[in-house]
Structures are given as C-alpha cells and as structure tokens.
Write a protein that holds these residues in place. Structure first.
Motif, short mmCIF file in Angstrom:
data_model
loop_
_atom_site.label_atom_id
_atom_site.label_comp_id
_atom_site.label_asym_id
_atom_site.label_seq_id
_atom_site.Cartn_x
_atom_site.Cartn_y
_atom_site.Cartn_z
N UNK A 48 0.81 -1.23 0.00
CA UNK A 48 0.00 0.00 0.00
C UNK A 48 0.84 1.28 0.00
N UNK A 49 2.12 1.18 0.34
CA UNK A 49 2.97 2.37 0.32
C UNK A 49 3.44 2.67 -1.10
N UNK A 51 2.44 1.78 -4.41
CA UNK A 51 1.22 1.12 -4.84
C UNK A 51 1.30 0.31 -6.11
N UNK A 61 9.70 -0.83 4.20
CA UNK A 61 9.64 -1.46 5.53
C UNK A 61 8.28 -2.10 5.81
N UNK A 62 7.20 -1.43 5.36
CA UNK A 62 5.87 -2.00 5.60
C UNK A 62 5.71 -3.33 4.87
N UNK A 65 7.34 -5.99 6.82
CA UNK A 65 6.50 -6.39 7.96
C UNK A 65 5.37 -7.30 7.51
N UNK A 66 4.75 -6.93 6.38
CA UNK A 66 3.60 -7.71 5.90
C UNK A 66 4.05 -9.09 5.41
N UNK A 88 -7.53 -7.76 3.61
CA UNK A 88 -8.64 -6.90 3.18
C UNK A 88 -9.30 -6.22 4.39
N UNK A 89 -9.41 -6.95 5.52
CA UNK A 89 -10.01 -6.36 6.72
C UNK A 89 -9.21 -5.15 7.19
N UNK A 90 -7.92 -5.12 6.90
CA UNK A 90 -7.08 -4.02 7.39
C UNK A 90 -6.83 -2.94 6.36
N UNK A 91 -6.69 -3.35 5.10
CA UNK A 91 -6.31 -2.37 4.08
C UNK A 91 -7.35 -2.20 2.98
N UNK A 92 -8.45 -2.96 3.05
CA UNK A 92 -9.50 -2.81 2.04
C UNK A 92 -9.22 -3.61 0.78
N UNK A 94 -8.51 -2.73 -2.04
CA UNK A 94 -7.41 -2.19 -2.84
C UNK A 94 -6.13 -2.99 -2.68
#
Lengths: 136, 179
Positions: A48-49, A51, A61-62, A65-66, A88-92, A94
């Motif tokens: 998501x950072x 994209x 870094x994200x 982590x993911x 999806x519950x956390x980032x939708x 997208x």
C-alpha cells in the motif's frame, strides 16, 4: 591471461548480483508447498505504500512487515482465503491486485465487456450502412 | 451535422475524463480504511516514556480521543507537528501518539527537539500492531469516539484545512459523548 580472469570475475559478479537481487529475506519454510504459497500470495497482495508494487517486489519497511506476517500466518496453517481476508479487513479491497466481484466493482469487471459490445454494435452498423450504399 | 460532431464530442468527453482523472490522482492514492465505523482493535503496547507501563486502546472508552501515528524518521511528521501542538491545546480531547517503527532513543531525542504535545505515546517498534490498524504510512491520524469506534482517519500531514476539519469532527464527537 589477465583478461580471462577479469572475464570470469565479471561473470561471477553478475551471477551473484542476480542471486542476491532475487532473494527477499531468507525465510525458513518447512516445505516447498509453503514457499510456493508464500510467493503466490506475496504477488497478489499490493504494497500500500508503493502502490504499483506487490509485496513480493517491494523493499518498503511495511512490505517487509507484511511479508513477515504472511509467513507467520502460513506457518500457523491458515488458508489462502483467510490470509486474503486478513489483509482486506485491514487495508481494504485495494490491497488485492484482483479485486473481488461485488456490486461496487461491477463497472470495473463489466466495463471492458460493455465497451467491446458498444464497439461491435457500432462497427456492425457502419458495415451494414456501407454495404447498403454500395448496393444502391 | 450530427455525424460530424459526434467524434468531436466523444473526443472532448475523453479529454475531460483524463483531466479529471489527473486532478484526482493524489486523492486516489489514499487507501480508504475498512476500519472506519468499526471498533478500534484491542491493542496493548508499551508507553514510550514508561516502557513497563502498558497502554491499551480500550482504556479510553467513555471519551473521544485522537491517535496520531508518527516516527522520528518521518519528514511529514515534522511538517504537521505545529498542528499537533494546536490540536492537543484546543481540541479538548487526549491526543495520543503512536510511535511507529522507530527507535526509543531517536523518538525521545525528536520529542526533546520539537516538543512533546501528545498525552502519551504507545510504541510499536516492530510494526505488528500497526498492521491491525491498517497503517500504511506516517503520519496518519485516527479519531475514535467514546464507544471506541474509529470515526475518521486522516492520511498524510495535517495542514490548516485538515486541522479545521478535524476540529469540527472532534466537536461532533464531544457532543455525542456528552449526550
């Protein structure tokens, strides 16, 4: 002689560079299946950072982590769908490169088909008109 | 006449679509949080100043509050810092820091240098808790109501305009809480 050595050194350097670049961070997979699942999931989840990169491509870094989270979930024995739901519950929606087919994504999935249909109808009408002109 | 004009109209329509698309490109990069309208995940994290004293997200039930994600490595956090000062002074609700993927020494130094306006800070050095919050960049600012529901998320640095917007939203949440 010296040239030959340089050539070898260059080959080794290029090859090692490739190996280093293709390895994300080494993870202790228990089986090949786990590794395959990890790679395919990392490729279908968007970072998501940054994209336009997937989790597999990104060095952010994200994304690291993911990937850790993804690895832990696979080790935990969670199914692919459970892992997708977690993201999806956390980032939708997208976060998935392939968004689910739902009422709000209908235009996205159906749009190209509708455009194709419009194009086909339009060209069919043009062809028919020209044919009529030729005949008359 | 209509036959001549049709391609022109289609062309102008396309151009208009592209211009609108270009102007909203920044907007579309923002990922709407699916957590809006849902309870904030239950997180227990060490505090920055007192690592042994854990802070919990559910201990704030009963009043609205603000959770602000920041890091000493984050350039935009420095940009929004004056607005954090203003917010904690004027909002009348606690502004809690969420120190993300930082080092304790760096974070403390940053706070000494720029000023610590937050009520306290929860720390997430590994970034595990931030995933549960759907954090994907710093700064991010969450508004949580008195029932613990995430009501708003502002992505990116707070500026004059978003500060005013946040103040209005916080006012609404305070009214709801006092009813």
């Amino acid at each position: 002689m010296k040239l030959r050595f340089l050539c070898w050194a260059w080959c080794v350097w290029i090859l090692s560079g490739h190996v280093l670049a293709s390895a994300i961070e080494p993870l202790p997979f228990r089986s090949e299946l786990e590794e395959i699942r990890f790679k395919s999931l990392a490729e279908e989840i968007r970072c998501t950072v940054c994209q336009n990169q997937s989790l597999a491509d990104s060095d952010a870094p994200l994304a690291q982590d993911l990937r850790q989270e993804l690895f832990a979930m696979i080790q935990d024995g969670r199914s692919d769908q459970e892992i997708r739901n977690f993201m999806v519950e956390r980032y939708g929606d997208f976060v998935l490169y392939k968004p689910p087919l739902a009422s709000h994504t209908l235009l996205l999935w159906g749009g190209p088909g509708v455009l194709l249909l419009i194009g086909l109808v339009a060209s069919w009408r043009v062809v028919r008109q020209r044919r009529r002109l030729l005949q008359s | 006449m209509i036959r001549l004009l049709t391609p022109l109209v289609v062309f102008i329509g396309l151009i208009a679509l592209l211009i609108v698309g270009m102007q909203s490109a920044e907007e579309r990069k923002r990922v709407d949080s699916p957590l809006l309208g849902r309870p904030i995940p239950n997180l227990e994290l060490p505090r920055l100043h007192e690592p042994d004293n854990k802070a919990r997200t559910d201990e704030r039930l009963g009043e609205p509050w603000v959770l602000n994600v920041w890091g000493s490595w984050c350039q935009s956090c420095r940009v929004e810092h004056p607005y954090i000062l203003k917010l904690s002074e004027n909002a009348g609700v606690p502004v809690v820091g969420f120190n993300w993927k930082d080092e304790r020494a760096d974070a403390l130094r940053w706070l000494r240098q720029f000023g610590d306006a937050w009520a306290y800070h929860m720390v997430d050095f590994e970034g595990r808790a931030a995933i549960d919050l759907g954090v994907y960049g710093a700064p991010e600012t969450f508004l949580i109501d008195h029932r613990g529901i995430i009501r708003h998320k502002h992505i990116g640095p707070i500026d004059e305009q978003s500060y005013a917007d946040l103040m209005v939203r916080i006012g609404t949440l305070r009214d709801e809480a006092s009813q």
